[in-house]
Design a protein around this motif. Structure first.
Motif, PDB file in Angstrom:
ATOM      1  N   UNK A   1       0.687  -1.090  -0.080  1.00  0.00           N
ATOM      2  CA  UNK A   1       0.057   0.047   0.056  1.00  0.00           C
ATOM      3  C   UNK A   1       0.956   1.325   0.016  1.00  0.00           C
ATOM      4  N   UNK A   2       0.502   1.958  -0.930  1.00  0.00           N
ATOM      5  CA  UNK A   2       1.516   3.456  -1.064  1.00  0.00           C
ATOM      6  C   UNK A   2       1.019   4.275   0.212  1.00  0.00           C
ATOM      7  N   UNK A   3       1.812   5.201   0.673  1.00  0.00           N
ATOM      8  CA  UNK A   3       1.661   6.066   1.546  1.00  0.00           C
ATOM      9  C   UNK A   3       0.856   7.299   0.922  1.00  0.00           C
ATOM     10  N   UNK A   4      -0.403   7.667   1.256  1.00  0.00           N
ATOM     11  CA  UNK A   4      -0.996   8.787   0.869  1.00  0.00           C
ATOM     12  C   UNK A   4      -0.539  10.042   1.110  1.00  0.00           C
ATOM     13  N   UNK A   5      -0.874  11.049   0.246  1.00  0.00           N
ATOM     14  CA  UNK A   5      -0.637  12.183   0.403  1.00  0.00           C
ATOM     15  C   UNK A   5      -1.790  12.644   1.036  1.00  0.00           C
ATOM     16  N   UNK A   6      -1.654  12.938   2.521  1.00  0.00           N
ATOM     17  CA  UNK A   6      -2.903  13.073   3.277  1.00  0.00           C
ATOM     18  C   UNK A   6      -3.343  14.573   3.417  1.00  0.00           C
ATOM     19  N   UNK A   7      -4.429  15.088   3.034  1.00  0.00           N
ATOM     20  CA  UNK A   7      -4.891  16.172   2.988  1.00  0.00           C
ATOM     21  C   UNK A   7      -6.471  16.364   3.523  1.00  0.00           C
ATOM     22  N   UNK A   8      -6.603  15.777   4.691  1.00  0.00           N
ATOM     23  CA  UNK A   8      -7.970  15.485   5.251  1.00  0.00           C
ATOM     24  C   UNK A   8      -7.633  15.867   6.875  1.00  0.00           C
ATOM     25  N   UNK A 277       1.249  29.223  12.047  1.00  0.00           N
ATOM     26  CA  UNK A 277       2.040  30.023  10.892  1.00  0.00           C
ATOM     27  C   UNK A 277       2.634  28.681   9.902  1.00  0.00           C
ATOM     28  N   UNK A 278       2.965  27.582  10.241  1.00  0.00           N
ATOM     29  CA  UNK A 278       3.459  26.612   9.271  1.00  0.00           C
ATOM     30  C   UNK A 278       2.087  26.414   8.260  1.00  0.00           C
ATOM     31  N   UNK A 279       1.057  25.863   8.885  1.00  0.00           N
ATOM     32  CA  UNK A 279      -0.161  25.788   8.254  1.00  0.00           C
ATOM     33  C   UNK A 279      -0.691  26.701   7.454  1.00  0.00           C
ATOM     34  N   UNK A 358     -12.736  19.611  -0.127  1.00  0.00           N
ATOM     35  CA  UNK A 358     -12.324  20.179   0.807  1.00  0.00           C
ATOM     36  C   UNK A 358     -10.668  19.562   0.813  1.00  0.00           C
ATOM     37  N   UNK A 359      -9.713  20.234   0.812  1.00  0.00           N
ATOM     38  CA  UNK A 359      -8.402  19.828   1.140  1.00  0.00           C
ATOM     39  C   UNK A 359      -7.835  20.548   2.427  1.00  0.00           C
ATOM     40  N   UNK A 360      -7.377  19.874   3.341  1.00  0.00           N
ATOM     41  CA  UNK A 360      -6.877  20.532   4.547  1.00  0.00           C
ATOM     42  C   UNK A 360      -5.454  20.056   4.991  1.00  0.00           C
ATOM     43  N   UNK A 361      -4.594  20.914   4.758  1.00  0.00           N
ATOM     44  CA  UNK A 361      -3.353  20.548   5.164  1.00  0.00           C
ATOM     45  C   UNK A 361      -2.869  20.439   6.437  1.00  0.00           C
ATOM     46  N   UNK A 362      -1.890  19.723   7.162  1.00  0.00           N
ATOM     47  CA  UNK A 362      -1.640  19.669   8.422  1.00  0.00           C
ATOM     48  C   UNK A 362      -0.213  20.168   8.605  1.00  0.00           C
ATOM     49  N   UNK A 363       0.108  20.284   9.970  1.00  0.00           N
ATOM     50  CA  UNK A 363       1.489  20.524  10.560  1.00  0.00           C
ATOM     51  C   UNK A 363       2.460  19.479   9.860  1.00  0.00           C
ATOM     52  N   UNK A 364       2.405  18.642   9.224  1.00  0.00           N
ATOM     53  CA  UNK A 364       3.352  17.650   8.762  1.00  0.00           C
ATOM     54  C   UNK A 364       3.209  17.473   7.357  1.00  0.00           C
ATOM     55  N   UNK A 365       2.466  18.259   6.905  1.00  0.00           N
ATOM     56  CA  UNK A 365       2.451  18.350   5.298  1.00  0.00           C
ATOM     57  C   UNK A 365       3.678  19.089   4.705  1.00  0.00           C
ATOM     58  N   UNK A 366       4.089  18.622   3.740  1.00  0.00           N
ATOM     59  CA  UNK A 366       5.295  19.304   3.013  1.00  0.00           C
ATOM     60  C   UNK A 366       4.969  20.095   1.955  1.00  0.00           C
ATOM     61  N   UNK A 367       5.767  21.079   1.420  1.00  0.00           N
ATOM     62  CA  UNK A 367       5.623  22.051   0.360  1.00  0.00           C
ATOM     63  C   UNK A 367       5.397  21.182  -0.876  1.00  0.00           C
ATOM     64  N   UNK A 368       6.365  20.018  -1.014  1.00  0.00           N
ATOM     65  CA  UNK A 368       6.160  19.143  -2.348  1.00  0.00           C
ATOM     66  C   UNK A 368       4.988  18.469  -2.389  1.00  0.00           C
ATOM     67  N   UNK A 370       2.052  19.919  -1.357  1.00  0.00           N
ATOM     68  CA  UNK A 370       1.152  20.989  -1.767  1.00  0.00           C
ATOM     69  C   UNK A 370       1.410  21.000  -3.444  1.00  0.00           C
ATOM     70  N   UNK A 371       2.454  21.125  -3.803  1.00  0.00           N
ATOM     71  CA  UNK A 371       2.841  21.026  -5.249  1.00  0.00           C
ATOM     72  C   UNK A 371       2.066  19.803  -6.084  1.00  0.00           C
ATOM     73  N   UNK A 372       2.278  18.741  -5.441  1.00  0.00           N
ATOM     74  CA  UNK A 372       1.421  17.399  -6.134  1.00  0.00           C
ATOM     75  C   UNK A 372       0.070  17.683  -6.214  1.00  0.00           C
ATOM     76  N   UNK A 373      -0.758  18.024  -5.191  1.00  0.00           N
ATOM     77  CA  UNK A 373      -2.000  18.539  -5.212  1.00  0.00           C
ATOM     78  C   UNK A 373      -2.347  19.415  -6.070  1.00  0.00           C
ATOM     79  N   UNK A 374      -1.568  20.533  -6.224  1.00  0.00           N
ATOM     80  CA  UNK A 374      -1.936  21.382  -7.337  1.00  0.00           C
ATOM     81  C   UNK A 374      -1.909  20.863  -8.692  1.00  0.00           C
TER      82      UNK A 374
END
Length: 388
Positions: A1-8, A277-279, A358-368, A370-374
Motif C-alpha cells: 500500500x502506497x503512503x497517501x498524500x494526506x490532505x484531510x 504559521x506553518x499551516x 475540501x483539502x486540509x493540509x496539516x502541520x506535517x504536510x510538506x511543500x512538495x 502541496x505542489x503534487x495536489x496543485x
C-alpha cells in the motif's frame, strides 16, 4: 500500500507525533485498569493518566482548575453535553449559518422537543458575521451564544473575543466549538470570555480518535446527559456533584487520553503560534496555486486573509465526489468531498446544489505535497476526466 498524500486533517489529523503511539502502548501495558474504581497500583496509574491529561489541556487553554475539563468521546459529545445540559424550555440561542451539524442538530432537536428558540446569524460568502446583527439578535430569553471558532468549510475565523465581550455585556453565556482551532489557534478561556469550550482530541491536538472534552466554567452547572458509574458517591442514586465525575459516567478511554496528552504536550512544545504559521504558509501556497487552475472556484476568504488550513473548491462541470475519487485513485491524494456536515454553510457559500472538495493540509504536510495536489487538480481540470 502506497503512503497517501494526506490532505484531510480537518477531519482527523495524520500522521501523529511518535510519542502519541508510544504513550498509548505504554498505558495499555502498565495502566489499563479502571481509574477511580480501585486503590491498587494499576488503577492509581490510570487515574494519574487522566489527571495529567487534564493538566496539559488546562495549560493549553488557560483553565485555572483542570477539574473543570470533562473528557468526552469527541467534539460532538462535548457539544451535546453543553447544549442539552444547559438549555431549558423557552430559552433562546444565537448561533450562525456556518455551524457544523454537531451544533445545529442538537439545537433543532431541542426546538422540536422542548420548545427552545434559535436565531441563525447570516454569513456572507466569506463566512463573516456582522457583529451589529449579533447585538440586535439578543432577547430577554437569550441563554446562550453558540459559535464555531473556525468554519470547517471555509476556514473563516470568527472574532471570538469580540463575540465574548458582546455576550458578557448582556449576561449571556458563550459556547465555542473549537473543532478546527484547538491546537492551531490561541485559546484563552478567560481572556476570550469563553464559558463552554468543546474540543476534539483527534484533530489539531494530534491525539487519537475517540477523545475530546468540554471546559465548563466553574459557575455553570450542566445537567448530565449520562448517568452511571463514576467510582464516587456510589451509595447515591444521583450523579455526584463533584467535577469531573459528574460528567464522566462509565469507564473512560484512558488509553486514548494517554495518547491525547502526548499530543497536547507536543502542541505546547511546538506552540500554537508556530503550528498556525506553518499551516498558514501551506494554505497560502495551495490557494495561490489553485487560483491558476482554469475553471476552479475557491471558497471562503482569500490567502491574504487570516484563516485556518481549510481550502474548499469546485471545478466547473465536475462533481466534487468525482474529483476527490480521482485524486485518491490516480494520484494517491486524500481529500474530502460532499457537504461536510454544514448545509447552512454551503447555503452561505452558494454551493447547496454541488457540495465542494475540501483539502486540509496539516502541520506535517510538506511543500512538495502541496505542489503534487496543485498539479493533480490542474491535470484533472485540463483533461476534464470523469470516473470510468
Amino acid at each position: 500500500m502506497r503512503t497517501p498524500i494526506y490532505m484531510d486533517n480537518a477531519a482527523t489529523s495524520w500522521p501523529k507525533p511518535p510519542g502519541v503511539i508510544e504513550a498509548m502502548e505504554r498505558c495499555m501495558r502498565e495502566a489499563a485498569a479502571n481509574p477511580g474504581r480501585g486503590s491498587h497500583e494499576m488503577a492509581v496509574k490510570a487515574s494519574r493518566v487522566l489527571f495529567e491529561g487534564r493538566k496539559a489541556l488546562a495549560k493549553l487553554f488557560r483553565v485555572r482548575n483542570p477539574n473543570d475539563i470533562a473528557f468526552t468521546l469527541n467534539t460532538t459529545h462535548a457539544l451535546n453535553l453543553a447544549l442539552l445540559g444547559w438549555l431549558k424550555s423557552g430559552d433562546h440561542v444565537i448561533t450562525t449559518m456556518l455551524e457544523h451539524n454537531s451544533i445545529r442538530r442538537p439545537l433543532e432537536t431541542l426546538r422540536r422537543k422542548i420548545g427552545i428558540e434559535v436565531t441563525y446569524l447570516k454569513t456572507n460568502g466569506l463566512g463573516t458575521i456582522d457583529l451589529s446583527e449579533l447585538r440586535e439578535a439578543f432577547r430577554p430569553s437569550t441563554k446562550l451564544v453558540a459559535v464555531t471558532h473556525s468554519s470547517n468549510l471555509l476556514g473563516t475565523i470568527h472574532p471570538v473575543e469580540e463575540i465574548g465581550a458582546v455576550a458578557k455585556q448582556r449576561g449571556v453565556r458563550l459556547l465555542i466549538d473549537a473543532a478546527q482551532s484547538a491546537g492551531v489557534l490561541e485559546l484563552d478561556v478567560e481572556a476570550m470570555g469563553i464559558d463552554l469550550l468543546a474540543f476534539p482530541g483527534h484533530k489539531g491536538l494530534m491525539g487519537p480518535q475517540g477523545t475530546g472534552g468540554l471546559y465548563i466554567h466553574p459557575d455553570i452547572e450542566l445537567e448530565p446527559i449520562l448517568s452511571g458509574g463514576t467510582g464516587s458517591s456510589s451509595e447515591s442514586t444521583e450523579q455526584p456533584i463533584v467535577r469531573p465525575d459528574r460528567y464522566e459516567a462509565g469507564t473512560p478511554n484512558t488509553v486514548g487520553v494517554a495518547g491525547l496528552t502526548e499530543g497536547v504536550k507536543y502542541v505546547l512544545a511546538e506552540t500554537t503560534q508556530r503550528i498556525h504559521q506553518r499551516e498558514r504558509s501551506l494554505t497560502v501556497q495551495l490557494m495561490e496555486g489553485l487560483r491558476a487552475v482554469p475553471g476552479l472556484r475557491l471558497l471562503g476568504p482569500g490567502p491574504e486573509t487570516e484563516r485556518t488550513a481549510i481550502v474548499s473548491f469546485l471545478l466547473d462541470g465536475a462533481d466534487p465526489s468525482e474529483t476527490a475519487f480521482l485524486l485518491d485513485r490516480e494520484y494517491g491524494i486524500a481529500v474530502r468531498s460532499g457537504y461536510h456536515c454544514t448545509p447552512l454553510g454551503h447555503e452561505s457559500a452558494g454551493t447547496t446544489d454541488t457540495g465542494a472538495v475540501r483539502a486540509s493540509p496539516g502541520y506535517f504536510t510538506t511543500e512538495s505535497e502541496i505542489v503534487s495536489l496543485i498539479d493533480a487538480v490542474c491535470d484533472i481540470a485540463k483533461t476534464n476526466r470523469r470516473i470510468r
